[in-house]
Write a protein that holds these residues in place. Structure first.
Motif, PDB file in Angstrom:
ATOM      1  N   GLY A 177      42.464  30.525  47.597  1.00  0.00           N
ATOM      2  CA  GLY A 177      41.329  29.682  47.971  1.00  0.00           C
ATOM      3  C   GLY A 177      40.179  29.720  46.989  1.00  0.00           C
ATOM      4  N   ASN A 178      39.343  28.674  47.036  1.00  0.00           N
ATOM      5  CA  ASN A 178      38.154  28.559  46.182  1.00  0.00           C
ATOM      6  C   ASN A 178      38.532  28.657  44.704  1.00  0.00           C
ATOM      7  OD1 ASN A 178      35.369  28.132  45.919  1.00  0.00           O
ATOM      8  ND2 ASN A 178      34.898  30.317  45.918  1.00  0.00           N
ATOM      9  N   ASN A 211      39.421  33.002  44.983  1.00  0.00           N
ATOM     10  CA  ASN A 211      38.225  33.014  44.123  1.00  0.00           C
ATOM     11  C   ASN A 211      38.527  33.244  42.641  1.00  0.00           C
ATOM     12  OD1 ASN A 211      36.489  32.704  46.395  1.00  0.00           O
ATOM     13  ND2 ASN A 211      36.682  34.896  46.812  1.00  0.00           N
ATOM     14  N   PHE A 243      31.545  38.558  38.437  1.00  0.00           N
ATOM     15  CA  PHE A 243      32.979  38.389  38.226  1.00  0.00           C
ATOM     16  C   PHE A 243      33.471  39.409  37.205  1.00  0.00           C
ATOM     17  CE2 PHE A 243      32.304  33.531  38.891  1.00  0.00           C
ATOM     18  CZ  PHE A 243      32.094  33.742  40.242  1.00  0.00           C
ATOM     19  N   GLU A 244      34.781  39.694  37.267  1.00  0.00           N
ATOM     20  CA  GLU A 244      35.406  40.553  36.252  1.00  0.00           C
ATOM     21  C   GLU A 244      35.055  40.026  34.864  1.00  0.00           C
ATOM     22  OE1 GLU A 244      39.652  41.365  36.071  1.00  0.00           O
ATOM     23  OE2 GLU A 244      39.681  41.536  38.248  1.00  0.00           O
ATOM     24  N   GLY A 245      34.530  40.879  34.015  1.00  0.00           N
ATOM     25  CA  GLY A 245      34.283  40.489  32.630  1.00  0.00           C
ATOM     26  C   GLY A 245      33.090  39.573  32.431  1.00  0.00           C
ATOM     27  N   ARG A 246      32.355  39.262  33.472  1.00  0.00           N
ATOM     28  CA  ARG A 246      31.252  38.307  33.356  1.00  0.00           C
ATOM     29  C   ARG A 246      30.246  38.721  32.275  1.00  0.00           C
ATOM     30  NH1 ARG A 246      29.140  33.156  34.308  1.00  0.00           N
ATOM     31  NH2 ARG A 246      26.892  33.302  34.471  1.00  0.00           N
ATOM     32  N   ARG A 288      42.005  45.689  44.231  1.00  0.00           N
ATOM     33  CA  ARG A 288      41.812  45.216  42.869  1.00  0.00           C
ATOM     34  C   ARG A 288      40.355  45.270  42.403  1.00  0.00           C
ATOM     35  NH1 ARG A 288      44.823  41.885  39.202  1.00  0.00           N
ATOM     36  NH2 ARG A 288      43.291  41.171  37.676  1.00  0.00           N
ATOM     37  N   SER A 294      41.904  25.720  48.857  1.00  0.00           N
ATOM     38  CA  SER A 294      40.640  25.020  48.614  1.00  0.00           C
ATOM     39  C   SER A 294      40.284  25.167  47.142  1.00  0.00           C
ATOM     40  CB  SER A 294      39.514  25.584  49.492  1.00  0.00           C
ATOM     41  OG  SER A 294      39.268  26.938  49.172  1.00  0.00           O
ATOM     42  N   ASP A 342      36.023  31.466  34.364  1.00  0.00           N
ATOM     43  CA  ASP A 342      35.974  32.411  33.253  1.00  0.00           C
ATOM     44  C   ASP A 342      37.254  33.248  33.210  1.00  0.00           C
ATOM     45  OD1 ASP A 342      34.114  33.367  31.052  1.00  0.00           O
ATOM     46  OD2 ASP A 342      34.661  35.281  31.962  1.00  0.00           O
ATOM     47  N   THR A 343      37.912  33.399  34.349  1.00  0.00           N
ATOM     48  CA  THR A 343      39.221  34.051  34.366  1.00  0.00           C
ATOM     49  C   THR A 343      40.271  33.087  33.826  1.00  0.00           C
ATOM     50  OG1 THR A 343      38.594  35.466  36.209  1.00  0.00           O
ATOM     51  CG2 THR A 343      40.949  35.096  35.893  1.00  0.00           C
ATOM     52  N   SER A 360      34.998  32.801  28.319  1.00  0.00           N
ATOM     53  CA  SER A 360      34.070  32.129  27.414  1.00  0.00           C
ATOM     54  C   SER A 360      34.357  32.485  25.960  1.00  0.00           C
ATOM     55  CB  SER A 360      32.640  32.513  27.791  1.00  0.00           C
ATOM     56  OG  SER A 360      31.723  31.693  27.130  1.00  0.00           O
ATOM     57  N   ARG A 361      34.743  33.747  25.717  1.00  0.00           N
ATOM     58  CA  ARG A 361      34.964  34.174  24.325  1.00  0.00           C
ATOM     59  C   ARG A 361      36.146  33.459  23.684  1.00  0.00           C
ATOM     60  NH1 ARG A 361      36.991  38.281  27.612  1.00  0.00           N
ATOM     61  NH2 ARG A 361      39.243  38.516  27.378  1.00  0.00           N
ATOM     62  N   ASP A 420      38.031  32.441  39.166  1.00  0.00           N
ATOM     63  CA  ASP A 420      36.933  31.668  38.587  1.00  0.00           C
ATOM     64  C   ASP A 420      37.331  31.108  37.220  1.00  0.00           C
ATOM     65  OD1 ASP A 420      36.515  34.654  37.826  1.00  0.00           O
ATOM     66  OD2 ASP A 420      35.343  33.532  36.363  1.00  0.00           O
ATOM     67  N   SER A 450      32.828  39.609  43.343  1.00  0.00           N
ATOM     68  CA  SER A 450      32.372  38.312  43.841  1.00  0.00           C
ATOM     69  C   SER A 450      31.040  38.591  44.527  1.00  0.00           C
ATOM     70  CB  SER A 450      33.380  37.763  44.859  1.00  0.00           C
ATOM     71  OG  SER A 450      32.740  36.849  45.735  1.00  0.00           O
ATOM     72  N   PHE A 455      25.907  36.274  30.833  1.00  0.00           N
ATOM     73  CA  PHE A 455      27.350  36.037  30.702  1.00  0.00           C
ATOM     74  C   PHE A 455      27.790  36.417  29.304  1.00  0.00           C
ATOM     75  CE2 PHE A 455      28.534  32.072  28.289  1.00  0.00           C
ATOM     76  CZ  PHE A 455      27.299  31.859  27.706  1.00  0.00           C
ATOM     77  N   HIS A 456      29.083  36.686  29.166  1.00  0.00           N
ATOM     78  CA  HIS A 456      29.620  37.139  27.893  1.00  0.00           C
ATOM     79  C   HIS A 456      30.366  35.997  27.227  1.00  0.00           C
ATOM     80  CE1 HIS A 456      31.303  39.786  24.913  1.00  0.00           C
ATOM     81  NE2 HIS A 456      32.516  39.401  25.232  1.00  0.00           N
ATOM     82  N   ALA A 470      32.531  33.622  49.732  1.00  0.00           N
ATOM     83  CA  ALA A 470      32.179  32.877  48.528  1.00  0.00           C
ATOM     84  C   ALA A 470      32.547  31.404  48.645  1.00  0.00           C
ATOM     85  CB  ALA A 470      32.858  33.489  47.301  1.00  0.00           C
ATOM     86  N   GLY A 471      33.467  31.079  49.560  1.00  0.00           N
ATOM     87  CA  GLY A 471      33.835  29.680  49.755  1.00  0.00           C
ATOM     88  C   GLY A 471      33.144  29.091  50.971  1.00  0.00           C
ATOM     89  N   ARG A 512      26.196  36.436  38.975  1.00  0.00           N
ATOM     90  CA  ARG A 512      27.660  36.570  39.016  1.00  0.00           C
ATOM     91  C   ARG A 512      28.107  37.957  38.599  1.00  0.00           C
ATOM     92  NH1 ARG A 512      29.016  30.563  37.027  1.00  0.00           N
ATOM     93  NH2 ARG A 512      28.893  29.684  39.119  1.00  0.00           N
TER      94      ARG A 512
END
Ligand code: SF4
Lengths: 485, 210
Positions: B77-78, B18, A450-453, A339, B104, B22-23, B27-28, B20, A321, A429-430, A221-222, A448
């Protein structure tokens, strides 16, 4: 790894200084990215950073009001509102008969504040029920707002989608959006360059989405490390404009600053005649300029990658991811970290194909354009989604929705058991509002996972629209190639 | 913007790759059209026991007393990938974080940090792990000193690491400068560019074609 800074770029800059106005059609030995960059340099800053002219700015209602409100509070105005646009796409309701009310708690305030500030600043606003409303990365090319060779920024990470036009388009934060609005420029550090050579041709049933996911799965992803990424090669040339947008869209998931594809005949015929595209004499001049933007044969890149597109198979993500993706006929890797597997409810070695899904989603700036909907409809025709699968289609723009309806695609989707929505980002997205049933496993044409996306605890598997359709019909993750044959 | 020259503070490790935006702030949790009121939503999905709830999850590092008053975040990273939302930086800042150290950063997040007086310091993954290990033994007794001018991260033992930082972000951070003010000083250059570009690429200048 090669030398940084193509010599041709420097030559172009020198020529321009010497000649005053540069010859727009001159070939320079530079890269696509380098040529657009050089053309937009207003002033050099330290360390290779530059003050770059920004041709187009696009805002949306999730963050537009923050930027415009903060700008107004500082007593600043938008330099050229005619080149700044705003759309309601992120949190608008997508259920039929919508208004300002949205399922996101407090969402209405974002919509009304964005409307108020955008209109006060003189921006062109595509409001909730405007016939040209849609996801910004869908409507901007559709309306000829994003153009080859232009710089375009938006406070949205998937702005790189529009690099498919041969534009330098990238996502920025709110403060940078304010800067671009107020000054018509941005202070930008020159990114390193990366060319991704996609050789060979995609096999039948394999799409640009699979190509992007395969690339990210291979390099991480990077993997693009903040580079300006050019997609090149036979596989790219063979893609239509909308598939190119899908591919560039995924560059954000690859940690690229942006992605670009050289303008060619496919690009020019897509752009010609669009609302804000140049016409008549201006068109000829623009087209000549755009045709010389392609990287010259001697162009140098800081890094290069190659992937043989003919080896790519339909991909589906298994983790949290986009890099955690495998072929649809594959399994969760044995060495997969704990995880993401706990979140996704999967075990190492588990087959992806046959995994039961609760919902299927077709939408987003990755895969919701007319060509996507046509391909899905071709698979859905005469079939029905499996019992218990909540299937939803959200066209990428109001124009896409109308065009699809004119072809009768909506009837095919509905007859197959899909909900047919108004355009917007919707459940890509949420934002605290609408989501799938708690604990749902969703097969989704979005970008995406991602967790919870897509909502707390929602398990998202991203895949091509074809794979989403095949899986919706099967009720479990399925290989779309089996539906065709 | 508050200038950032150097800071000595407790550091908290969150060494996943990674992570992100949103983590960092779901958004909520973004409920107003402003830049404030975001600290409570920071890492909400991990920090609280239930979505939307405020019952702390004891296992999450930011809830542990041993990391109290942390102003430096060590990450994988990222860091800051995903959505471009600047709220991620605003939420970190409101919580008190001034420096993020990671192998990164996602490009947009990096820029957002600098615009808000927050230092994104890049150190090799091995260095971040070494730092985290030392800190983990006793976070309060092992504060980090981050010096923007010298571009160093230093442990109380004197062990030190150098991080890269280009001159533009460095100047912005040290001076607490507003980028718009800086750019507006170049208004003449901007005007000259526009004057020339209007002739060369008239199709860019919508509403002025005729
Ligand atoms: S469709 Fe999804 S990824 Fe695209 S802009 Fe909207 S929220 Fe972002």
């Amino acid at each position: 790894m090669r030398d940084r800074g193509a010599p041709g770029d420097a030559r172009l800059a020198r020529d321009r200084e010497r000649d005053g106005a540069a010859d727009l059609t001159k070939s320079s030995g530079g890269s696509l990215f380098g040529k657009i960059w050089e053309r937009h340099v207003v002033a050099e800053l330290s360390d290779g950073a530059a003050l770059l002219a920004i041709d187009r700015i696009f805002l949306h209602e999730r963050t537009g009001a923050v930027a415009l409100g903060s700008l107004a509070a500082a007593g600043r105005r938008v330099l050229d509102p005619r080149r700044a646009f705003c759309v309601m796409d992120h949190i608008v309701d997508t259920r039929p008969g919508r208004g300002d009310r949205t399922l996101m708690p407090g969402g209405q305030a974002f919509i009304s504040e964005t409307r108020r500030t955008a209109l006060a600043a003189g921006l062109t606003l595509y409001d909730v029920n405007d016939p040209e409303q849609g996801i910004m990365h869908v409507i901007s090319p559709e309306l000829g707002i994003g153009l080859p060779g232009c710089t375009l920024v938006a406070p949205d990470s998937h702005t790189c989608t529009q690099g498919a036009l041969g534009a330098l388009a990238w996502g920025i934060g709110s403060s940078e959006a304010e800067h671009a609005l107020a000054t018509g420029t941005l202070r930008v550090r020159r990114p390193r360059s990366l060319r991704v050579n996609l050789t060979g041709r995609l096999a039948a049933g394999v799409t640009a989405k699979d190509l992007g996911l395969a690339l990210i799965a291979r390099h991480g992803a990077g993997g693009a490390k903040g580079c300006a990424l050019e997609f090149a090669g036979e596989a790219v040339a063979a893609l239509d404009m909308e598939a190119r947008m899908t591919l560039c869209n995924l560059a954000s998931e690859f940690s690229a600053m942006t992605a670009l594809i050289a303008p060619d005949d496919v690009t020019l015929s897509y752009v010609q005649g669009r609302r804000h595209a140049p016409r008549a004499d201006a068109w000829s001049k623009a087209a000549a300029h755009w045709r010389q933007l392609a990287s010259d044969p001697g162009a140098r890149f800081d890094e290069e990658l190659t992937l043989d597109a003919s080896t790519v198979e339909p991909m589906v993500s298994w983790g949290v991811s986009p890099a955690q993706s495998a072929t649809v006929t594959g399994v969760v890797p044995g060495a997969a970290p704990q995880r993401p597997l706990a979140y996704m409810g999967l075990r190492p070695g588990q087959a992806l194909r046959g995994l039961p899904v609760d919902a299927a989603f077709i939408g987003s700036c990755t895969n919701s354009r007319l060509s996507d909907l046509r391909r899905v409809a071709a698979l859905l025709a005469g079939r029905h989604v499996a019992r218990g699968v909540a299937a939803i289609c959200v066209p990428g723009s109001s124009a896409v929705k109308r065009a699809a309806e004119a072809e009768g695609l909506d009837r095919i989707f509905r007859a197959a058991g899909f909900e047919w929505r108004e355009s917007g980002c919707s459940m890509c997205f949420h934002a605290g509002g609408e989501s799938f049933r708690p604990g749902s496993r969703v097969i989704s044409s979005t970008n995406r996972n991602f967790e919870g996306r897509q909502g707390p605890g929602i398990r998202t598997h991203i895949a091509s629209p074809e794979t989403v359709a095949a899986s919706a019909i099967a009720g479990s993750i399925a290989d779309p190639r089996e539906l065709v044959s | 913007m508050t200038p950032l020259t150097s800071i000595t503070a407790v550091a908290v490790p969150l060494l996943l790759d990674n992570i992100d935006t949103d983590t960092i702030i779901p958004s909520r949790e973004i409920r107003s059209t402003g830049k404030t009121g975001l600290a409570a939503g920071l890492f909400a999905g991990w920090r609280y026991q239930a979505p939307g709830g405020r019952e702390p999850a004891p296992a999450f590092v930011l809830n542990q007393p041993r990391y109290a008053r942390a102003r430096i975040l060590l990450a994988g990273g990222n860091f800051g990938c995903g959505s471009s939302r600047e709220h991620a930086v605003w939420a970190l800042g409101e919580h008190g974080i001034r420096v993020v150290i990671a192998p990164s950063f996602a490009p947009i997040f990096f820029g957002n940090c600098v615009r808000n007086g927050m230092l994104p310091a890049v150190l090799p993954a091995a260095a971040v792990h070494d730092l985290a290990q030392v800190i983990d033994a006793d976070p309060q007794a092992n504060p980090l000193t981050v010096d923007v001018r010298a571009q160093t991260v230093t442990l109380p033992t004197g062990r030190s690491w150098h991080f890269p930082l280009e001159s533009e972000p460095k100047l912005m951070l040290l001076g607490g400068l507003d980028a718009i003010d800086l750019t507006l000083q170049m208004q003449q250059r901007i005007d000259a560019f526009l004057e020339r570009d209007r002739l060369e690429r008239p199709w860019i200048y919508l509403g002025t074609e005729r």
